[in-house]
Design an enzyme around this catalytic site. Structure first.
Site, PDB file in Angstrom:
ATOM      1  N   ASP A  32       0.832  -1.208   0.000  1.00 23.13           N
ATOM      2  CA  ASP A  32       0.000   0.000   0.000  1.00 23.13           C
ATOM      3  C   ASP A  32       0.866   1.257   0.000  1.00 23.13           C
ATOM      4  O   ASP A  32       0.550   2.242  -0.657  1.00 23.13           O
ATOM      5  CB  ASP A  32      -0.897   0.035   1.240  1.00 23.13           C
ATOM      6  N   TYR A  35       2.092   2.069  -3.360  1.00 21.78           N
ATOM      7  CA  TYR A  35       0.980   2.606  -4.147  1.00 21.78           C
ATOM      8  C   TYR A  35       0.758   4.071  -3.775  1.00 21.78           C
ATOM      9  O   TYR A  35       0.676   4.945  -4.641  1.00 21.78           O
ATOM     10  CB  TYR A  35      -0.277   1.766  -3.887  1.00 21.78           C
ATOM     11  N   SER A  81     -36.107  -2.154 -18.245  1.00 21.38           N
ATOM     12  CA  SER A  81     -36.134  -2.786 -16.933  1.00 21.38           C
ATOM     13  C   SER A  81     -36.345  -4.283 -17.133  1.00 21.38           C
ATOM     14  O   SER A  81     -36.198  -4.779 -18.245  1.00 21.38           O
ATOM     15  CB  SER A  81     -37.266  -2.150 -16.133  1.00 21.38           C
ATOM     16  N   GLU A 111     -28.027 -15.093 -12.643  1.00 25.01           N
ATOM     17  CA  GLU A 111     -27.108 -14.137 -12.006  1.00 25.01           C
ATOM     18  C   GLU A 111     -27.797 -13.487 -10.820  1.00 25.01           C
ATOM     19  O   GLU A 111     -29.029 -13.439 -10.787  1.00 25.01           O
ATOM     20  CB  GLU A 111     -26.809 -12.970 -12.974  1.00 25.01           C
ATOM     21  N   LYS A 113     -29.455 -10.541  -8.838  1.00 25.64           N
ATOM     22  CA  LYS A 113     -30.067  -9.253  -9.193  1.00 25.64           C
ATOM     23  C   LYS A 113     -29.647  -8.264  -8.112  1.00 25.64           C
ATOM     24  O   LYS A 113     -30.064  -8.360  -6.962  1.00 25.64           O
ATOM     25  CB  LYS A 113     -31.585  -9.379  -9.238  1.00 25.64           C
ATOM     26  N   ASP A 115     -29.189  -4.916  -6.044  1.00 28.17           N
ATOM     27  CA  ASP A 115     -30.073  -3.810  -5.695  1.00 28.17           C
ATOM     28  C   ASP A 115     -29.256  -2.527  -5.579  1.00 28.17           C
ATOM     29  O   ASP A 115     -28.766  -2.185  -4.507  1.00 28.17           O
ATOM     30  CB  ASP A 115     -30.766  -4.141  -4.373  1.00 28.17           C
ATOM     31  N   GLU A 170     -24.695  -2.246 -12.633  1.00 26.60           N
ATOM     32  CA  GLU A 170     -25.299  -1.697 -11.418  1.00 26.60           C
ATOM     33  C   GLU A 170     -24.205  -1.150 -10.507  1.00 26.60           C
ATOM     34  O   GLU A 170     -23.260  -1.868 -10.169  1.00 26.60           O
ATOM     35  CB  GLU A 170     -26.033  -2.846 -10.709  1.00 26.60           C
ATOM     36  N   TYR A 222     -23.171  -6.104 -16.144  1.00 28.46           N
ATOM     37  CA  TYR A 222     -23.902  -7.318 -16.499  1.00 28.46           C
ATOM     38  C   TYR A 222     -24.631  -7.251 -17.833  1.00 28.46           C
ATOM     39  O   TYR A 222     -25.391  -8.141 -18.173  1.00 28.46           O
ATOM     40  CB  TYR A 222     -24.907  -7.690 -15.400  1.00 28.46           C
ATOM     41  N   LYS A 286     -31.515 -15.267 -17.623  1.00 28.24           N
ATOM     42  CA  LYS A 286     -31.402 -14.720 -18.986  1.00 28.24           C
ATOM     43  C   LYS A 286     -31.145 -15.856 -19.958  1.00 28.24           C
ATOM     44  O   LYS A 286     -30.502 -16.846 -19.581  1.00 28.24           O
ATOM     45  CB  LYS A 286     -30.206 -13.763 -19.087  1.00 28.24           C
ATOM     46  N   LYS A 310     -37.877 -12.458  -7.824  1.00 29.74           N
ATOM     47  CA  LYS A 310     -37.607 -11.758  -6.565  1.00 29.74           C
ATOM     48  C   LYS A 310     -37.783 -12.705  -5.390  1.00 29.74           C
ATOM     49  O   LYS A 310     -38.814 -13.374  -5.280  1.00 29.74           O
ATOM     50  CB  LYS A 310     -38.583 -10.581  -6.404  1.00 29.74           C
ATOM     51  N   CYS A 404     -31.501  14.077  29.957  1.00 29.25           N
ATOM     52  CA  CYS A 404     -30.539  13.021  29.604  1.00 29.25           C
ATOM     53  C   CYS A 404     -30.756  11.819  30.517  1.00 29.25           C
ATOM     54  O   CYS A 404     -30.759  11.972  31.745  1.00 29.25           O
ATOM     55  CB  CYS A 404     -29.117  13.547  29.747  1.00 29.25           C
ATOM     56  N   CYS A 407     -27.336  11.430  32.908  1.00 26.68           N
ATOM     57  CA  CYS A 407     -26.936  12.409  33.924  1.00 26.68           C
ATOM     58  C   CYS A 407     -28.106  13.257  34.421  1.00 26.68           C
ATOM     59  O   CYS A 407     -27.952  14.019  35.369  1.00 26.68           O
ATOM     60  CB  CYS A 407     -25.832  13.311  33.381  1.00 26.68           C
ATOM     61  N   CYS A 422     -27.787  15.784  24.751  1.00 28.45           N
ATOM     62  CA  CYS A 422     -27.585  16.153  26.147  1.00 28.45           C
ATOM     63  C   CYS A 422     -26.608  17.327  26.142  1.00 28.45           C
ATOM     64  O   CYS A 422     -25.573  17.261  25.484  1.00 28.45           O
ATOM     65  CB  CYS A 422     -26.992  14.976  26.917  1.00 28.45           C
ATOM     66  N   CYS A 427     -21.476  15.208  31.425  1.00 28.66           N
ATOM     67  CA  CYS A 427     -22.256  13.970  31.432  1.00 28.66           C
ATOM     68  C   CYS A 427     -21.308  12.765  31.339  1.00 28.66           C
ATOM     69  O   CYS A 427     -20.499  12.677  30.417  1.00 28.66           O
ATOM     70  CB  CYS A 427     -23.229  13.968  30.255  1.00 28.66           C
TER      71      CYS A 427
HETATM   72  S1  IVH Z   1     -30.008  -7.280 -17.080  1.00 28.42           S
HETATM   73  C1  IVH Z   1     -32.778  -4.504 -20.139  1.00 28.42           C
HETATM   74  N1  IVH Z   1     -28.866  -8.219 -14.957  1.00 28.42           N
HETATM   75  O1  IVH Z   1     -32.624  -4.740 -12.265  1.00 28.42           O
HETATM   76  C2  IVH Z   1     -32.392  -4.668 -18.727  1.00 28.42           C
HETATM   77  N2  IVH Z   1     -30.272  -6.335 -14.692  1.00 28.42           N
HETATM   78  O2  IVH Z   1     -35.524  -4.476 -11.964  1.00 28.42           O
HETATM   79  C3  IVH Z   1     -31.508  -5.842 -18.594  1.00 28.42           C
HETATM   80  N3  IVH Z   1     -30.379  -5.481 -12.379  1.00 28.42           N
HETATM   81  O3  IVH Z   1     -33.051  -2.138 -14.531  1.00 28.42           O
HETATM   82  C4  IVH Z   1     -30.887  -5.807 -17.300  1.00 28.42           C
HETATM   83  N4  IVH Z   1     -29.002  -6.949 -11.515  1.00 28.42           N
HETATM   84  O4  IVH Z   1     -30.881  -2.240 -13.220  1.00 28.42           O
HETATM   85  C5  IVH Z   1     -29.690  -7.286 -15.436  1.00 28.42           C
HETATM   86  N5  IVH Z   1     -27.738  -9.175 -13.175  1.00 28.42           N
HETATM   87  C6  IVH Z   1     -28.552  -8.237 -13.655  1.00 28.42           C
HETATM   88  C7  IVH Z   1     -29.125  -7.242 -12.828  1.00 28.42           C
HETATM   89  C8  IVH Z   1     -29.988  -6.309 -13.376  1.00 28.42           C
HETATM   90  C9  IVH Z   1     -29.748  -5.889 -11.261  1.00 28.42           C
HETATM   91  C10 IVH Z   1     -31.304  -4.331 -12.404  1.00 28.42           C
HETATM   92  C11 IVH Z   1     -31.286  -3.504 -13.647  1.00 28.42           C
HETATM   93  C12 IVH Z   1     -32.722  -3.411 -14.097  1.00 28.42           C
HETATM   94  C13 IVH Z   1     -33.448  -3.769 -12.848  1.00 28.42           C
HETATM   95  C14 IVH Z   1     -34.805  -4.317 -13.133  1.00 28.42           C
END
Ligand code: IVH
Length: 707
Positions: A32, A35, A81, A111, A113, A115, A170, A222, A286, A310, A404, A407, A422, A427
């Site tokens: 480190d 670097y 989406s 894969e 998903k 958030d 993401e 992704y 997919k 989900k 408080c 105290c 406080c 205190c």
């Molecule tokens: S593929 C055309 N792969 O989930 C969209 N999306 O609820 C193809 N997301 O808008 C997206 N992980 O932002 C894909 N492994 C993943 C993902 C992913 C999270 C998100 C993405 C999408 C949202 C839909």
């Protein structure tokens, strides 16, 4: 000049290469410290030669001018989406639909998903030129400046990548990082984020990339963008190529033959959904064969080659058995729900923070209520709602204490703050938290002073202020009982360790001390920014720089750098030194002979005799440690409080223990005496005189009379 440019290019390439090894491949190959040295060299060369600065320089990760609002970016093709489902039957239906279309012989990829916030990254000439949020799918925000601060995102691509390329993925905040950020915000009395996704979105919306740089963001790529992604037969091949070009990709994925295998993979992923550093809210299934995509097409909302599944959010029902109120270092009162213990997502939970009075009122949480418990960001237990139907008739609204709870002193709530504090400076709860903070790693790093000892010192009245630590009678501290109830244990040898650590702490630089004082709104990074503009601790009282920042939030030119200091932090520091307590604290520091100095004037001295070298002072020395610390700093060295693998020299005075020197040798640290240090500093024999020839004109900054 050519050489300078060449060196800068070399540094950019080396830093990018090492960023990739560190952040993407998780196998750093250099220390480190090395670097940091390269990074600092590049920063200083860029400052001296802005004409050679690469617009994609890795230094933009930590700096960059604040941006005013975001430009809009049109996505081509739009960022769609995903169709979501919650039941396995829906996946079977999706599979049947595909087969009805006459498709066969294809495979699925499963894969996580993630958030977070969807993001498009555009590369031209293999350089990152634009990062944009999804927005409404057609038009998003240009957040390039902010995204550039994310270390794992490549700023340039290797030769084998397409010249023009857009990838999508993401951006997320790590779960650990989210917990830390919220703890900091809580401590500062600021509103916290609900979950890592909100924290991530909030961070990307920041107008100042410097703030973003401090947020623990990362990304998973992704999906293909509009350019440069044709020609991959399968999704899996494409992701492999992305990874080869340095993009961070999902750490887990499965290529599956048919629906059954895909469902099994989704279950497997579900079983480990809490194990990732990002939060996942489902799985994405997919089609792997990309040639099938255009035939399947898309709806207005989503492509027809993928489905999101989900997972049911995990929650548990429990009962609020009590609400206790804790007092933090700055006096912030934090209510905590004491819960009937319940198992949730792999652990038994019996407490959940309620953050502040507003939160309790908004959710109308009362003692005796049945509530739903979730884990925010998969880690922090949080109440997700009261089950009102189950509320008993005698359950009364919670009355937030007006005094408080520790105290009994008064409390107040400042305008614009969510926190109640406080106000009693004496205190004991505040004092104990302040001691813990004072001794913490980023402050003065006094390891012997953990929470238990802090509590005992406060309880016994031995310490009424953090500075009392410096005048403790360490002899009698040896016999102090620090054991648990019923099993006494003497503090013993730790007393000596603590004395040494405190002695070493006197030599720590200004930013560490300023942070240690524990002024509201002055965290470790803010303390660094403020320290960079001040010579010493004593110079902070009534500082014209800070006054300027407070007086004028819109300074231009040179002062802009000062504006790194937030007005609220500047005001807090001035208020502290202007208060009777702050004034007495400063006077006591002076009386103790402690006046911490700026580490390095904010500049990196690449020419000093100790440039970039870590130094630790120990044992009895003939000059005050503060003076040596200053000299080492002026010579480009970095004073550390304990020997680590980054320490170059252990300066061993009289009475240095053998254990210390042998430990140093093990770590490859050179053990030297005072005379050798003075030689390295370019001085002759030890003398009690101040400024010296080695340090040139900056020696005038020395204030020997203060030692
Ligand atoms: S593929 C055309 N792969 O989930 C969209 N999306 O609820 C193809 N997301 O808008 C997206 N992980 O932002 C894909 N492994 C993943 C993902 C992913 C999270 C998100 C993405 C999408 C949202 C839909």
């Amino acid at each position: 000049m050519d050489n300078v440019k060449k060196r800068m290019d070399e540094l950019v390439a080396a830093i990018n290469r090492n960023d990739r090894l560190y952040y993407v491949e998780a196998r750093p190959v250099i220390a480190d410290a090395d670097y940091d040295r390269m990074f600092e060299e590049l920063v200083s060369l860029e400052k001296d030669h802005p004409e050679f600065k690469d617009p994609n320089s890795p230094t933009l990760r930590v700096s960059g001018e604040p941006i005013s609002g975001f430009a809009q970016v049109r996505h081509s093709p739009p960022m769609k989406s995903l169709d979501k489902c919650y039941r396995k039957e829906d996946l079977a239906q999706f599979d049947a639909m595909l087969r009805k279309e006459g498709l066969g012989g294809f495979r699925y990829v499963v894969e996580p998903k993630i958030d977070g916030v969807s993001m498009s990254l555009l590369y031209e000439d293999r350089r990152l030129v634009r990062a944009a949020t999804r927005g409404n799918g057609e038009v998003g925000d240009d957040v390039t400046q902010n995204v550039r601060t994310i270390p794992s995102i490549p700023k340039t691509l290797p030769e084998d990548a397409p010249r023009e390329l857009e990838v999508r993925g993401e951006v997320y905040m790590t779960r650990d990082g989210f917990v830390k950020l919220n703890a900091e915000l809580d401590e500062e009395g600021k509103p916290t984020f609900m979950n890592p996704r909100n924290a991530c979105a909030g961070s990307l919306k920041q107008l100042d990339p410097k703030v973003v740089a401090r947020r623990p963001l990362d990304m998973v790529v992704y999906n293909a963008g509009g350019v440069g992604c044709d020609g991959f037969a399968s999704h899996a091949d494409m992701i492999k190529a992305f990874a080869g070009w340095g993009f961070p990709v999902a750490p887990w994925s499965r290529v599956c033959d048919g629906l059954d295998e895909a469902v099994a993979a989704i279950d497997e992923l579900g079983g480990m959904r809490h194990a990732f550093r990002f939060e996942i809210d489902g799985a994405v299934m997919k089609i792997n064969e990309r040639r099938l995509y255009s035939g399947l097409g898309a709806t207005a909302h989503s492509p027809r080659w993928a489905r999101a599944y989900k997972y049911a959010p995990e929650r548990a029902e429990t009962v609020v058995e009590g609400i206790t109120v804790q007092v933090g270092r700055t006096g912030v009162l934090t209510p905590v729900a004491e819960l009937r213990p319940v198992e949730l997502a792999g652990s038994v939970i019996s407490r959940a923070t309620l953050h502040n009075a507003d939160q309790i009122a908004e959710q109308d949480i009362r003692v005796g209520d049945h509530v739903w418990l979730v884990k925010a960001g998969d880690v922090i237990p949080a109440i997700d709602g009261v089950i009102k139907e189950k509320r008993g008739p005698s359950v009364a609204p919670f009355a937030f204490p007006s005094l408080c709870p520790v105290c009994g002193g008064g409390t107040c709530r400042l305008e614009g703050e969510v926190a109640t504090r406080c106000v009693n400076p004496a205190c004991p709860a505040k004092l104990q938290r302040r001691l813990e903070h004072f001794a913490s790693r980023n402050a003065l790093d006094i390891k012997a002073l953990g929470g238990r000892l802090s509590g005992i010192l406060v309880e016994k009245g031995l310490v009424k202020d953090p500075l009392d630590l410096f005048t403790l009678d360490f002899g009698s501290l040896r016999s102090l009982d620090v054991g648990e109830e019923g099993s006494p244990r003497k503090f013993g040898k730790n007393a000596e360790n603590m004395r040494e650590a405190l002695e070493a702490a006197k030599a720590l630089p200004l930013d560490r001390w300023l942070f240690a004082v524990g002024i509201p709104n002055v965290g470790a990074t803010v303390a660094k920014d403020i320290a960079a503009e001040h010579e010493s601790f004593s110079a902070l009282a009534g500082s014209p720089v800070l006054k300027n920042v407070v007086a004028n939030d819109a300074l231009k030119g040179r002062e802009r750098r000062i504006l790194k200091i937030k007005a609220e932090a500047a005001k807090a520091v001035l208020d502290f030194f202007g208060s009777p307590y702050g004034a007495s604290f400063a006077a006591r520091m002076a009386a103790l002979g402690i006046d911490p100095k700026r580490a390095d004037g904010g500049k990196v001295r690449t020419d000093g005799p100790l440039a970039g070298q870590g130094c630790v002072l120990t044992g009895t020395l003939s000059r005050p440690r503060g003076e040596y610390a200053r000299l080492i700093g002026l010579a480009g060295g970095v004073v550390q409080s304990a020997v680590t693998s980054r320490t170059r020299y252990l300066i061993a005075g009289a009475n240095t223990g053998a254990a210390k020197t042998s430990r140093a040798k093990e770590l490859g640290t050179e053990v030297i005496d005072e005379a050798r240090l003075l030689e390295l500093l370019g001085e002759g024999a030890p003398s009690a005189e101040g400024p010296d020839r080695a340090t040139g004109k900056e020696a005038s900054l020395l204030q020997p009379e203060l030692f």
